[in-house]
Structure formats: structure tokens, C-alpha cells
Enzyme design. Structure first.
Site, PDB file in Angstrom:
ATOM      1  N   LYS A  72      66.149  21.875  24.028  1.00  0.00           N
ATOM      2  CA  LYS A  72      67.190  22.676  24.667  1.00  0.00           C
ATOM      3  C   LYS A  72      68.407  21.800  24.864  1.00  0.00           C
ATOM      4  O   LYS A  72      68.308  20.698  25.395  1.00  0.00           O
ATOM      5  CB  LYS A  72      66.734  23.226  26.022  1.00  0.00           C
ATOM      6  N   ARG A 115      62.479  30.865  33.497  1.00  0.00           N
ATOM      7  CA  ARG A 115      61.413  29.843  33.439  1.00  0.00           C
ATOM      8  C   ARG A 115      61.408  28.986  34.694  1.00  0.00           C
ATOM      9  O   ARG A 115      60.360  28.545  35.153  1.00  0.00           O
ATOM     10  CB  ARG A 115      61.488  29.008  32.173  1.00  0.00           C
ATOM     11  N   GLN A 143      70.640  31.463  40.101  1.00  0.00           N
ATOM     12  CA  GLN A 143      69.191  31.419  39.887  1.00  0.00           C
ATOM     13  C   GLN A 143      68.385  31.940  41.078  1.00  0.00           C
ATOM     14  O   GLN A 143      67.197  32.234  40.943  1.00  0.00           O
ATOM     15  CB  GLN A 143      68.754  29.988  39.555  1.00  0.00           C
ATOM     16  N   ASN A 164      72.550  29.478  53.030  1.00  0.00           N
ATOM     17  CA  ASN A 164      73.342  28.981  51.917  1.00  0.00           C
ATOM     18  C   ASN A 164      74.592  28.310  52.484  1.00  0.00           C
ATOM     19  O   ASN A 164      75.137  28.776  53.490  1.00  0.00           O
ATOM     20  CB  ASN A 164      73.749  30.129  50.985  1.00  0.00           C
ATOM     21  N   GLY A 225      65.988  22.389  42.638  1.00  0.00           N
ATOM     22  CA  GLY A 225      67.347  22.071  42.241  1.00  0.00           C
ATOM     23  C   GLY A 225      67.595  20.646  41.796  1.00  0.00           C
ATOM     24  O   GLY A 225      68.589  20.360  41.128  1.00  0.00           O
ATOM     25  N   THR A 226      66.712  19.716  42.161  1.00  0.00           N
ATOM     26  CA  THR A 226      66.959  18.304  41.866  1.00  0.00           C
ATOM     27  C   THR A 226      66.419  17.940  40.492  1.00  0.00           C
ATOM     28  O   THR A 226      65.213  17.883  40.290  1.00  0.00           O
ATOM     29  CB  THR A 226      66.334  17.413  42.954  1.00  0.00           C
ATOM     30  N   ASP A 227      67.334  17.693  39.569  1.00  0.00           N
ATOM     31  CA  ASP A 227      66.951  17.386  38.185  1.00  0.00           C
ATOM     32  C   ASP A 227      67.808  16.273  37.592  1.00  0.00           C
ATOM     33  O   ASP A 227      67.887  16.116  36.378  1.00  0.00           O
ATOM     34  CB  ASP A 227      67.057  18.644  37.318  1.00  0.00           C
ATOM     35  N   LYS A 231      70.693  13.550  42.929  1.00  0.00           N
ATOM     36  CA  LYS A 231      70.577  14.853  43.579  1.00  0.00           C
ATOM     37  C   LYS A 231      69.483  14.813  44.649  1.00  0.00           C
ATOM     38  O   LYS A 231      68.510  14.058  44.530  1.00  0.00           O
ATOM     39  CB  LYS A 231      70.245  15.947  42.559  1.00  0.00           C
ATOM     40  N   GLY A 297      59.997  20.585  41.261  1.00  0.00           N
ATOM     41  CA  GLY A 297      60.265  21.241  39.976  1.00  0.00           C
ATOM     42  C   GLY A 297      61.480  20.626  39.302  1.00  0.00           C
ATOM     43  O   GLY A 297      62.617  21.057  39.525  1.00  0.00           O
TER      44      GLY A 297
END
Length: 326
Positions: A72, A115, A143, A164, A225-227, A231, A297
């Protein structure tokens, strides 16, 4: 796939063909394959371009069990929302593992969202308490609605609470909660931690939004969210206090939520378990109602390849995909 040309599966077709259940099944299967050694990811490339505040990169891998090979390409364009576009933009390239020929180009925007939601849903299915009734959402971006819909199917939730940093975005979550028949309330971060049985974080934060002392015993957190290096969505002390599971340990400790606890020496790599081990029955998962479980994740290329291969297969079977020759 047939060999008569390259399949092109656009965003609209992906949305039409790949639903939450197909995504859940594909992601769960590939996590299980990873834990058994039948599928593996290649090192992630993720770079700041120095242009438009973009983070851009590649995720790739090979699922030997499922015979899926590809990558990807894409990233995060923070200015896209103002242009009426999704901030995350990506495309999946699938190759024939027997010949190396490009077999399909698949739109990756919708599939990335579905996903990612499937990943947190898999973690909820395997790790959350059966009596979980309150779902907490931290984040209300693009998302978040996918996350909410997928999570709502995993337990008999009665209420959604959400926070938020920009409260004006919360009505989109409220609308989805109403759509799936759940009560909705906007709350503070502290109140969210006090009430929620399951918490999903889905932001692009670089600082903790939830602190250890705010989280009640028995909570399951899915930190999605942490990728990227730097982050962070939750307090490192919270990660260290939880029983941690992840999609891939190597990413968890370097670019995932666990990176901060690891760097502080509060968590060791061998304390993190792949969610696939729970799926395969090789790890007990949650062992008590008071245990705090956390799914880190990070997002792996094999997730994208799994759902993209489903989209390509379904499009081919229905004769809906475009074809081209390179």
C-alpha cells in the site's frame, strides 16, 4: 485471479463490495496467519516530505497462507479536508506471487478505514469483557464513524460517550450512535475514562489524551491512531499498567503506542503479545474482569492486502472491475 489484464478496483466498488463482516474476517484471518508464521510484513517506510505537512510511505508484505503479495502506497495529507478530500490517501498494489506481475490496483481510502475499524473490532471481540456496556470514543475524524459501527457489533453496548479536541466534530458520532440504536453523550476525558468499558482512540495526537488514573479496572482500550515515531494517544504509565496486545510487535515497540513505555523502560518487548496468538488459542487473552487490556493497533500492510484481495476477488467474480494492460 485471471491473467487477462490488470484489475482496477475503484473506491466506489470497494465500498460496494467490502462490508464490515468481510473486513473483520479478512483481518482476523491474517492476524492469525501472522502469529503462526504464515504471513509477514516488510519494514515500513514512512517519511515527512517537507511539503504540505505530509507523512507518506509504503506498507507491504506477503501472506503465504492466503497467497497475497503486495503493498500500500499513501499517507496523510492534513490539508485535504479543506479541499473536500479525505486526509488519508492510498492505493493498494497486488502482485501475482507466482510471477511477480501486477495483478490489481485497488483504491485504498475506504479500505484503510474499514480495515482499521476491523482491527479494533477484532481486539474487542477477543479481549473486552463480555458485560461491556459503555463504549468510549476519543477522536471524531473520518475514521471514527467506521470504528463506532464496527465496535458496536462486538458487544451489547447501551451507550456511546465521546471526546474530541474539536467538539464541533462530535455530531457526526452522535448521528452514527443514533443510527445503530445507542444513546450518545459528549463528556470530558476524565469522565470518559470513568464510565467506559471499552475505549477506542483514533486521533493523530502527539501527546497523551488519556491518563492512567482516569481508567477504571477491566477496561479494554484499542489505541488505533499511533503509527509513527513520536505519535502518542495515551499515557505511557497506562500502557505499562495494561496487558498489551498488538498487530505486530516490531511495529508496536518502534512506531506504535508502546514506543513511549518501551523508551522509558516501563515496558519490555516480551510483555507484548500478538493478537493473532489469542485468535489462534495460543494465548489466553483477558484472564480477569479487573484486568486492563490494551490493543496497540499500529496498522500493518497485511491488513491492507487482505481486504484489497477480497475487493479484487469479489469485483472479478461479479465482473465489475475495469481491466487494463501495462
Amino acid at each position: 485471479m485471471k491473467s487477462d489484464g490488470l484489475l482496477i478496483v475503484g473506491e466506489d466498488l470497494c465500498e460496494k463490495l467490502v462490508g464490515r463482516q468481510q473486513a473483520f474476517d479478512a483481518v482476523q484471518a491474517v492476524f492469525g496467519a501472522m502469529a503462526k508464521g504464515g504471513a509477514w510484513n516488510f519494514p515500513v517506510i514512512r517519511e515527512a516530505l517537507g511539503h504540505a505537512d505530509v507523512l507518506y510511505g509504503f506498507k507491504s508484505g506477503f501472506d503465504r497462507d492466503g497467497q497475497v503479495l503486495g503493498l500500500k502506497s499513501g499517507g496523510y495529507w492534513p490539508g485535504n479536508a479543506a479541499k473536500g478530500l479525505t486526509n488519508h490517501q492510498s492505493t493498494v498494489f497486488l502482485f501475482d506471487p507466482d510471477t511477480g506481475r501486477l495483478s490489481a490496483l485497488v483504491g485504498g481510502n475506504y479500505l484503510t478505514a474499514v480495515r482499521t475499524a476491523a482491527s479494533s473490532a477484532v481486539s474487542i471481540a477477543h479481549l473486552a469483557r463480555q458485560d461491556a456496556r459503555v463504549l468510549g470514543m476519543v477522536g471524531a475524524g473520518h475514521q471514527s464513524t467506521f470504528q463506532l459501527r464496527a465496535a458496536a457489533e462486538q458487544r451489547d453496548f447501551e451507550k456511546v460517550i465521546a471526546w474530541n479536541p474539536h467538539p464541533d466534530m462530535l455530531p457526526r458520532l452522535a448521528a452514527v450512535a443514533t443510527e445503530v440504536g445507542l444513546e450518545f453523550e459528549a463528556v470530558s476525558q476524565q469522565e470518559l475514562g470513568a464510565q467506559a468499558d471499552v475505549i477506542i482512540t483514533i486521533t493523530s495526537a502527539f501527546e497523551p489524551l488519556l491518563m492512567k488514573d482516569w481508567i477504571k479496572p477491566g477496561t479494554h482500550l484499542a489505541c488505533m491512531g499511533t503509527d509513527t515515531k513520536g505519535k502518542q494517544e495515551v499515557d505511557a504509565d497506562l500502557v505499562a499498567a495494561a496487558t498489551v496486545f498488538t498487530d505486530e510487535v516490531a511495529q508496536s515497540v518502534t512506531i506504535g503506542e508502546a514506543q513511549h513505555a518501551i523508551n522509558l523502560g516501563a515496558l519490555t518487548e516480551d510483555a507484548i503479545a500478538p493478537i493473532g496468538a489469542v485468535i489462534n488459542g495460543d494465548h489466553p487473552g483477558r484472564t480477569s474482569d479487573d484486568q486492563i487490556t490494551l490493543f496497540d493497533g499500529t496498522g500493518v500492510g497485511l491488513q491492507d492486502l487482505a481486504v484489497a484481495s477480497v475487493a479484487a476477488r469479489l469485483a472479478e467474480e461479479a465482473d465489475l472491475a475495469q481491466r487494463a494492460t501495462l
